[in-house]
Design an enzyme around this catalytic site. Structure first.
Site, mmCIF file in Angstrom:
data_model
loop_
_atom_site.group_PDB
_atom_site.id
_atom_site.type_symbol
_atom_site.label_atom_id
_atom_site.label_comp_id
_atom_site.label_asym_id
_atom_site.label_seq_id
_atom_site.Cartn_x
_atom_site.Cartn_y
_atom_site.Cartn_z
ATOM 1 N N ASN A 167 -7.332 2.055 9.991
ATOM 2 C CA ASN A 167 -6.057 2.378 10.481
ATOM 3 C C ASN A 167 -6.393 2.344 11.976
ATOM 4 O O ASN A 167 -7.102 2.933 12.257
ATOM 5 C CB ASN A 167 -5.364 3.532 9.980
ATOM 6 C CG ASN A 167 -5.125 3.738 8.319
ATOM 7 O OD1 ASN A 167 -5.309 2.321 7.760
ATOM 8 N ND2 ASN A 167 -4.825 4.639 7.989
ATOM 9 N N ARG A 198 0.584 -1.242 -0.218
ATOM 10 C CA ARG A 198 0.047 -0.112 0.044
ATOM 11 C C ARG A 198 0.683 1.303 0.079
ATOM 12 O O ARG A 198 1.655 1.355 0.938
ATOM 13 C CB ARG A 198 -0.856 0.076 1.308
ATOM 14 C CG ARG A 198 -1.866 1.261 1.359
ATOM 15 C CD ARG A 198 -2.593 1.030 2.733
ATOM 16 N NE ARG A 198 -3.681 2.253 2.824
ATOM 17 C CZ ARG A 198 -3.300 3.185 3.775
ATOM 18 N NH1 ARG A 198 -2.358 3.241 4.654
ATOM 19 N NH2 ARG A 198 -3.891 4.358 3.782
ATOM 20 N N TYR A 211 -4.147 2.207 15.880
ATOM 21 C CA TYR A 211 -2.873 2.308 16.553
ATOM 22 C C TYR A 211 -3.017 2.218 18.216
ATOM 23 O O TYR A 211 -2.595 1.396 18.885
ATOM 24 C CB TYR A 211 -2.096 3.652 16.221
ATOM 25 C CG TYR A 211 -1.508 3.733 15.104
ATOM 26 C CD1 TYR A 211 -0.532 2.978 14.679
ATOM 27 C CD2 TYR A 211 -2.173 4.222 14.013
ATOM 28 C CE1 TYR A 211 0.190 3.036 13.318
ATOM 29 C CE2 TYR A 211 -1.739 4.317 12.666
ATOM 30 C CZ TYR A 211 -0.532 3.572 12.424
ATOM 31 O OH TYR A 211 -0.020 3.563 11.065
ATOM 32 N N GLU A 253 -7.595 8.528 5.863
ATOM 33 C CA GLU A 253 -7.780 9.268 7.260
ATOM 34 C C GLU A 253 -7.990 10.539 7.047
ATOM 35 O O GLU A 253 -7.551 11.692 7.439
ATOM 36 C CB GLU A 253 -6.630 9.203 8.083
ATOM 37 C CG GLU A 253 -5.880 7.649 8.372
ATOM 38 C CD GLU A 253 -4.901 8.031 9.697
ATOM 39 O OE1 GLU A 253 -4.288 9.046 9.951
ATOM 40 O OE2 GLU A 253 -4.329 6.582 9.862
ATOM 41 N N GLU A 258 -3.237 0.023 8.116
ATOM 42 C CA GLU A 258 -2.136 0.588 9.008
ATOM 43 C C GLU A 258 -2.489 -0.124 10.244
ATOM 44 O O GLU A 258 -3.389 0.185 11.080
ATOM 45 C CB GLU A 258 -2.117 1.779 9.108
ATOM 46 C CG GLU A 258 -1.680 2.659 7.583
ATOM 47 C CD GLU A 258 -1.663 4.092 7.819
ATOM 48 O OE1 GLU A 258 -1.322 4.707 9.070
ATOM 49 O OE2 GLU A 258 -1.636 4.805 6.992
ATOM 50 N N HIS A 284 -2.906 11.075 0.577
ATOM 51 C CA HIS A 284 -2.362 10.762 1.657
ATOM 52 C C HIS A 284 -1.869 11.999 2.367
ATOM 53 O O HIS A 284 -0.557 12.206 2.690
ATOM 54 C CB HIS A 284 -1.444 9.745 1.995
ATOM 55 C CG HIS A 284 -1.146 8.980 3.370
ATOM 56 N ND1 HIS A 284 -1.115 7.662 3.524
ATOM 57 C CD2 HIS A 284 -0.705 9.521 4.584
ATOM 58 C CE1 HIS A 284 -0.898 7.561 4.883
ATOM 59 N NE2 HIS A 284 -0.663 8.684 5.197
#
Ligand code: FCB
Length: 474
Positions: A313, A87, A315, A184, A379, A131
């Site tokens: 994504n 990606r 985290y 995002e 991600e 992005h």
């Protein structure tokens, strides 16, 4: 054997489905460098990173990981890892330098070489169109007051984005397996225009809500253009950084704080894109900022163009309570109602809590709320203070633990019926981590930014083994 030193291990404890996609992810501005080469013009991130005080140490993406000149070496690295998918993102100002108008053939050539190199190595290209590197020309408001300018606060930018999507589909539509419109949009809208920690660095709650809407519109317009131009086999998708929000307590006030963050952090994108509507509570919460009259008839239906998969994504989770946020806050309409509480447990070098359950929670929520929509973790990863030791090894056991726990969470979600098709590790290379510059290392490949030497970290060898065996070992 293609994958690095990989010995398939028969004692696999968590096996992933056949055809599961194992990838790595990067973004153009974070790795490419060559910022002024071959016709690329500045993006908002070039301008922002040159503005004193915005990026740690005054770092910029001028050279980054020099990927523009090290394409072959980086593809060879992925081949060694055995990834099935890669990606990457396309720099809009490299391809359409002024944001609209003439196409830059040299810019397109670079992405052609990348895509062809991946295909020759048996790696599926997964391209993200946006992005965060908006052509500066589209942000700057000219003195003549021309239609261009204002970035995502203006709907014209959405139409320019759809044109650029068409350019890319014509150039590479026959070779790119998956097209992601936006990465995002929450960060682009709320960090870019709300608290200003990302480019273009504006601090204006109304601007952030306008930007969020125009990003949804841009996504829908581009998804239609792509669908019309691409072969039936190509997939169209969107990647969101959905927030795994938890209320600090069961009190109605804390639960309301979580609802507010869910509205302006998650449903502000999920509802338009999947249901063609704005969340009613969001409209209520933001009534002091806007009446949303910038949403024109038909916009929400446009945003709801059908897509083939949703990228997530993830985290770390967010714990919230009733209170007030720091100013300037990215949380338009929730600033005076929500405070963020530190989540317990270990932390990465970003000071982000390590909590794989948050990923599981998001995936099963989407299983329930969006039945029939395939999910991809586009991600996931962690920054630690890695360094090469005197014998040239980069030991990063915390990253291996982090990745292991998060892949196990994906596996658990799969077992519980979430339709997860793939996992992309962030990131292939250490890179320019936005406002943190080069101070944070997310790569599984270490980059010495003085020499551009690449060194596999232990986590890269571990990931190669996971891919080769199709799952997690004991
Ligand atoms: C995400 C971004 C990505 C990277 C990681 C750490 O929000 O999409 O570019 O910076 O965070």
């Amino acid at each position: 054997m293609t994958a690095l030193d990989a010995r398939p291990d028969t004692s696999t404890v968590l096996r992933f489905p056949q055809g599961f996609r194992w990838g790595t992810a990067t973004a153009a501005y974070q790795i490419e460098g060559a910022a002024a080469e071959d016709g690329r013009t500045p993006s908002v991130w070039d301008t922002f990173s040159r503005t004193p005080g915005k990026v740690r140490n005054g770092d910029t993406g001028d050279i980054a990981a020099d990927h523009y000149h090290r394409l072959d070496e980086d593809i060879a690295l992925m081949r060694r890892l055995g990834v099935t998918d890669y990606r990457f993102s396309i720099a809009w100002p490299r391809v359409v330098p002024t944001g609209s108008g003439p196409v830059n053939a040299k810019g397109l050539d670079f992405y052609r070489r990348l895509v062809d190199g991946l295909l020759e190595s048996g790696i599926r290209p997964v391209a993200t169109l946006y992005h965060w590197d908006l052509p500066q020309e589209l942000e700057t408001v000219s003195d003549s007051g021309s239609a261009a300018g204002g970035g995502w606060t203006e709907r014209e930018t959405a139409y320019r984005f759809a044109e650029y999507a068409g350019v890319m589909a014509d150039a590479l539509g026959d070779r790119v397996a998956t097209w992601t419109t936006l990465n995002e949009p929450w960060c682009a809208a709320f960090l870019g225009y709300g608290n200003g920690v990302h480019a273009p660095g504006r601090t204006d709650a109304l601007a952030s809500l306008r930007a969020a809407h125009h990003l949804n519109l841009a996504h829908g317009l581009a998804a239609r253009v792509l669908r019309g131009a691409l072969p039936a086999s190509a997939e169209v998708s969107l990647t969101l950084n959905l927030h795994a929000v938890r209320a600090l307590s069961e009190s109605p006030e804390d639960r309301d704080a979580a609802r507010r963050i869910d509205a302006v952090g998650n449903r502000i994108f999920l509802d338009p894109v999947f249901h063609g509507r704005l969340p009613e509570d969001l409209v209520r919460d933001t009534a002091g900022i806007t009446d949303w009259s910038f949403v024109e008839d038909g916009d929400l239906a446009t945003a709801a163009a059908p897509i083939d998969s949703l990228g997530i994504n993830y985290y770390s989770p967010a714990v919230v309570a009733a209170g007030a946020s720091e100013s300037p806050s990215p949380w338009a309409g929730a600033e005076r109602h929500v405070r963020f509480e530190p989540a317990p447990g270990p932390r990465t070098a970003m000071d982000w809590p390590v909590d794989a359950d948050g990923l599981y929670e998001l995936l099963v929520r989407l299983r329930d709320e969006l039945p029939g929509v395939p999910l991809v973790v586009t991600e996931n990863g962690a920054a630690y203070d890695d360094y090469a030791d005197p014998s040239g090894n980069v030991k990063d056991p915390e990253r291996v633990d982090y990745l292991h726990a998060h892949l196990a969470a994906v596996h658990r979600a799969l077992a519980d019926g979430a339709d997860v098709r793939g996992y992309f590790l962030w990131s292939l290379l250490d890179n320019f981590e936005w406002a943190y510059g080069y101070s944070k290392r997310f790569g599984i490949v270490h980059v010495d930014f003085a020499t551009q030497r690449r060194t596999l970290k232990d986590s890269a060898r571990w990931y190669a083994e996971v891919i080769a065996r199709g799952g997690l070992g004991a």
